[in-house]
Write a protein that holds these residues in place. Structure first.
Motif, short mmCIF file in Angstrom:
data_model
loop_
_atom_site.label_atom_id
_atom_site.label_comp_id
_atom_site.label_asym_id
_atom_site.label_seq_id
_atom_site.Cartn_x
_atom_site.Cartn_y
_atom_site.Cartn_z
N LEU A 271 0.83 -1.21 0.00
CA LEU A 271 0.00 0.00 0.00
C LEU A 271 0.85 1.25 0.00
N GLY A 272 0.28 2.34 -0.51
CA GLY A 272 0.94 3.63 -0.50
C GLY A 272 0.35 4.53 -1.56
N ARG B 24 -7.80 0.14 -3.77
CA ARG B 24 -9.21 -0.09 -3.40
C ARG B 24 -9.27 -0.77 -2.04
N MET B 25 -9.67 0.00 -1.04
CA MET B 25 -9.62 -0.48 0.33
C MET B 25 -10.54 -1.68 0.56
N ARG C 78 -9.17 -5.71 2.02
CA ARG C 78 -9.63 -6.45 3.20
C ARG C 78 -10.23 -7.79 2.80
N SER C 79 -10.69 -7.91 1.56
CA SER C 79 -11.30 -9.15 1.10
C SER C 79 -10.25 -10.19 0.73
N ILE C 80 -9.13 -9.76 0.19
CA ILE C 80 -8.17 -10.70 -0.39
C ILE C 80 -6.85 -10.82 0.38
N ILE D 101 -5.36 5.43 -8.89
CA ILE D 101 -4.66 6.42 -8.06
C ILE D 101 -5.08 6.26 -6.60
N ASP D 102 -4.25 6.78 -5.71
CA ASP D 102 -4.40 6.52 -4.28
C ASP D 102 -5.46 7.40 -3.63
N VAL D 103 -5.74 7.12 -2.35
CA VAL D 103 -6.82 7.82 -1.64
C VAL D 103 -6.58 9.32 -1.52
N GLY D 104 -5.31 9.71 -1.29
CA GLY D 104 -5.01 11.13 -1.17
C GLY D 104 -5.20 11.85 -2.49
#
Length: 496
Positions: A38-39, A202-203, A207-209, A428-431
């Protein structure tokens, strides 16, 4: 290093001109685990994996495979070591068939030394069936959708029988059905003892995988945690270094004036009797499963594909553009979901990518004014906060989020009045997503018309005033977003 550890990367560093991409980063992978990396864009995730896959060489650090130190020379050596990679950027030959791409460099041969085409297509069919793609192995890649190309990349990597598989944003272009199939495939690979490195923004799928995750920020190692013991907000805080809430709706109040009206639009075979309108200052979302016709509607509006029936009224004028350039002159700009191939000139620098949107304003008597060119570029770099070493740096060296901002900046420079965004935050990331949302909302407040196509329902629910839902080329509902749920949108998208 435990007995379960199959791969260990220690103190990995990598420099590029003017950039420290990785700064003493550690990463460990266990047998039979899905380890999520992640990042934010530019954090160093892809650089670290390109070192592992042999695409880049490390400047410092050590890599251990099964406890033995190795030096990965090139991608071919990585494959020989059992490391396979599915890159976010497609690495396919467009004029070759699916089977030819899957077995490129590993073609099946006859006893006479020629290519065994029968065997090639038989094995190619098995490979594409494995990833859930219902297509012919003879189909040329240039005739495939973005989602189909992604599945061919996955099939190619799986055909190598690698013991370590790197998935870099594999679901960015896939439908929900394709994602479910991919996850089943990953779980079966995990059960076989294969180890998976999974990069995603994709958060919900993380958590699913995932089993564990390692977070990088600005090229530095932050932490490794077990996903089941960590909350979604904890992960976002680790990634961004701050609290980011993407669940809260943030809607801009539109004006009453209608800027675009589409009536009975048809463009066979994907678009059938589509009608909707868009007001000034409104962000109108388009939802639907992959193949529902969302993108084709927009391409028919701007003239990229030919419409057979229907009218398009823009600013009280009936228009019939025969080409996107003609639509652009009218004030309508379409921003493709494929920003690398259709949105940017990657080998061109940042400045020229921006000024391509309005060459007339920076030219005098047919010659480019360097002063005006530089001024225009710096204005949008500052306004959109594009992170780049300078306006002379190549577009290909920017992170995904900054590349998307660059596409938007060129569209703004064109002085358009209506913006059509196709998957604006893909990969692209959350930020960076939050920054893109702020740009869209700012445009809406300034009175521009905004259309957003997205496969991420939380994205549409967060920023759109209304959501047009499509299924099999038709509009099944136009929903007000004041009190709307994902389930309601999905029900209309699936015909329930």
């Amino acid at each position: 290093m435990s007995e379960k550890t199959v791969l260990s990367m220690r103190n990995i560093s990598k420099h590029f001109p003017g950039v420290l991409a990785l700064d003493n980063v550690d990463f460990q992978l266990e047998v039979g685990e899905v380890h999520v990396l992640l990042g934010e864009n530019g954090a160093g995730k892809s650089t670290l994996m390109k070192i592992l896959s042999g695409a880049y060489s490390k400047d410092n650090g050590q890599i251990f495979l099964d406890g033995n130190e190795i030096d990965i020379r090139d991608p071919k050596h990585a494959i020989e070591l059992g490391i396979g990679t599915i890159y976010q950027e497609f690495n396919l030959v467009p004029f070759f068939s699916a089977a030819e791409n899957i077995f490129l460099g590993r073609e099946f041969k006859t006893s006479a030394g020629t290519i065994n085409w029968k065997k090639m297509y038989e094995e190619g069919k098995k490979a594409i069936n494995l990833v859930g793609l219902n297509s012919s192995p003879r189909k040329r890649v240039r005739n495939m959708t973005v989602a189909e190309k992604q599945l061919i990349e996955i099939a190619k990597a799986l055909s190598l029988n690698s013991r370590i598989l790197i998935f870099d944003e594999p679901t960015a272009t896939l439908s929900e059905k394709d994602v479910d199939h991919l996850f089943k495939l990953i779980r079966s690979l995990k059960a076989e003892g294969k180890s998976i490195v999974y990069i995603s923004h994709r958060m919900e799928e993380i958590r699913s995988i995932g089993d564990r995750c390692t977070v990088l920020r600005d090229g530095k190692y932050i932490d490794t945690v077990r996903i089941k013991d960590t909350t979604r907000n904890d992960l976002i805080r680790m990634i961004a270094g701050r609290t980011v809430d993407l669940s809260k709706k943030c809607l801009v109040e539109p004006m009453e004036e209608v800027v675009l009206e589409v009536k009975g639009l048809e463009a066979p075979p994907k678009v059938k009797e589509v009608s909707f309108d868009l007001r000034k200052g409104e962000i109108l979302g388009f939802a639907g499963l992959v193949g529902s016709g969302r993108t084709e509607v927009m391409k028919a509006i701007v003239g990229e594909i030919k419409k057979t029936r229907g009218t398009v009224v823009f600013e009280n004028e009936t228009i019939n553009p025969r080409h996107p350039c003609e639509a652009l002159r009218k004030g309508i700009v379409y921003l493709s979901e494929d920003r690398k191939d259709e949105g940017l000139v990657l080998k061109m620098n940042v400045r020229h990518n921006i000024s391509l949107g309005n060459l007339k304003s920076i030219c005098r008597r047919g010659f480019l004014s360097d002063k005006k060119d530089r001024k225009l570029a710096r204005k949008y770099i500052q306004d959109l906060q594009i992170k780049c070493p300078g306006d002379r740096g190549r577009a290909e060296n920017l992170s995904g989020g900054n590349q998307q901002k660059l596409v938007i900046s060129r569209s703004l420079a064109s002085n358009s009045k209506l913006f059509i965004f196709d998957e604006p935050t893909r990969g692209i990331d959350v930020g960076a997503k939050e920054e893109i949302y702020c740009i869209l909302q700012r445009l809406a407040r300034e009175g521009f018309g905004i259309i957003v196509i997205s496969s991420e329902l939380p994205e549409l629910l967060r920023i759109c005033n209304r959501i047009v839902v499509m299924r099999e080329g038709k509009v099944t509902a136009i929903l007000d977003n004041s009190d709307l749920s994902q389930d309601e949108v999905l029900n209309h998208a699936m015909g329930e």
